[in-house]
Design an enzyme around this catalytic site. Sequence first.
Site, mmCIF file in Angstrom:
data_model
loop_
_atom_site.group_PDB
_atom_site.id
_atom_site.type_symbol
_atom_site.label_atom_id
_atom_site.label_comp_id
_atom_site.label_asym_id
_atom_site.label_seq_id
_atom_site.Cartn_x
_atom_site.Cartn_y
_atom_site.Cartn_z
ATOM 1 N N ASP A 132 55.458 56.525 66.774
ATOM 2 C CA ASP A 132 53.922 56.198 66.461
ATOM 3 C C ASP A 132 53.220 56.514 67.855
ATOM 4 O OD1 ASP A 132 51.018 55.774 65.419
ATOM 5 O OD2 ASP A 132 51.608 53.726 65.446
ATOM 6 N N HIS A 180 52.054 61.609 66.798
ATOM 7 C CA HIS A 180 50.674 62.381 66.883
ATOM 8 C C HIS A 180 50.289 63.152 68.172
ATOM 9 C CE1 HIS A 180 48.869 58.713 64.967
ATOM 10 N NE2 HIS A 180 49.502 58.107 64.666
ATOM 11 N N LEU A 181 50.572 64.094 67.928
ATOM 12 C CA LEU A 181 50.087 65.348 68.339
ATOM 13 C C LEU A 181 48.397 65.699 68.578
ATOM 14 C CD1 LEU A 181 52.866 67.321 67.846
ATOM 15 C CD2 LEU A 181 52.897 66.226 69.476
ATOM 16 N N ARG A 182 47.456 65.387 68.471
ATOM 17 C CA ARG A 182 46.251 65.234 68.743
ATOM 18 C C ARG A 182 45.586 67.123 67.987
ATOM 19 N NH1 ARG A 182 45.543 59.786 67.165
ATOM 20 N NH2 ARG A 182 46.210 59.203 69.047
ATOM 21 N N ASP A 242 47.767 58.460 57.375
ATOM 22 C CA ASP A 242 48.224 57.538 58.974
ATOM 23 C C ASP A 242 46.942 57.708 59.866
ATOM 24 O OD1 ASP A 242 49.877 55.684 60.075
ATOM 25 O OD2 ASP A 242 49.143 57.408 61.855
HETATM 26 ZN ZN LIG Z 1 49.307 54.152 61.629
#
Ligand SMILES: [Zn+2]
Length: 429
Positions: free
Chosen positions: A304, A59-61, A151
């Site tokens: 993750d 997750h790079l946001r 996700d």
């Molecule tokens: Zn997830």
Amino acid sequence: MSETYLLRGASPLGAKPADVLVRDGHVAQIGGRPSARGATVVDAAGLVLLPGLVDLHTHLREPGREDAETVDSGTVAAAVGGYTAVCAMPNTLPAADTAGVVEQVYRLGQQYGRCDVQPIGAVTVGRGGTQLAELGAMADSAAGVRMFSDDGDCVSDAVLMRRALEYVKAFDGVIAQHAQEPRLTEGAQMNEGALSGVLGLRGWPAVAEEAIIARDVLLAEHVGSRVHICHVSTAGSVEILRWAKSKGYPVTAEVTPHHLLLTEDLVASYDPIYKVNPPLRTGEDVEALRAALADGTIDAVATDHAPHPVEDKECEWLAAAMGMTGLETALAVVQQAMVDTGLLDWAGVADRMSSRPARIGRLTGHGHDVEVGAPANLTLYDPAAPWEVDPAQSTSRSRNTPFAGRTLPGRVVATFLRGRATVLDGKPQ
Ligand SMILES: [Zn+2]
């Protein structure tokens, strides 16, 4: 500018030491006595040389939550962790559900140049779970998206899941499923079991993950299209995957480093640093996940990496966000859980953290064997360099690591992206 490196006495995949020459973006020579002329010499005695790690789940946001992470800061953290490619999850603001957003993320990765960023597209519009997103347009975009996921949320509608699998089949795409039956997990705070009862926290039952995996492996087989199961966390999920693979069903799966090492017992502290989705499970689940990664039932380790700003984590348990950072610690955690326990050798680590994830995500430039002529996407790792994890030293914008204060056994010394050092002496370049 082309750079030349001589990695003196490195151990490719932990095998016998050899001098490795990196030149013109490729592995130019292994063994013999390569000339050091014009080369930066790196003392690699005792260090393991691995293909650059590939993360299927980061997750790079950016866009939208740049206070937590950006493509810039996230790719520094990735390089420090030994990664040369990361797949960026689409739960950004706005969601990465159009060609425009995935191209933006892709180009930012190219611009910073520390790590290849392969965006994952959302399966449904706004990740809302009701209408398919423009999967074809994202596939045709400059980002060349092949993996799609909602996700953070499950594609829980079976008809939508079937349609998504049918749609991506045409271009060899894959649906990465966050397996969580939503009704069974409403308000869930931790693993459902005796401990959740004692602590008075709403439980997330294992069956909510297992039921979706069972449905989706059957759907994938029915459609003849690939499904990938994100962050598998229970022993029962492993059994379903083992069965599906024994039948030759088109399914792959990943496990996170934290699910390989940590158990639900930590939640008894009520410290939200341990709040994560799926939740930390039992010791028996951890044993099953390790065994499944070792025998290949679980294909890959994926971080993750879920950065959150301090105010979203340092609050009471019920209010805290779910998620942990992971890029900088993944390889050391895998060493502790899998290598130091004798379950996996370094060739196995290269397979589960580079080759197989590259194949699942169709990242053709990554996951190559360490051999002459291969692109020099490489990680040099010291398995005998214990260090205490200090969140203040993190290169991520966020500090929510569950390993704070713990001693991990080894450390990334250098990372090379197409022959250029992105990390040297443990420091980002
Ligand atoms: Zn997830």
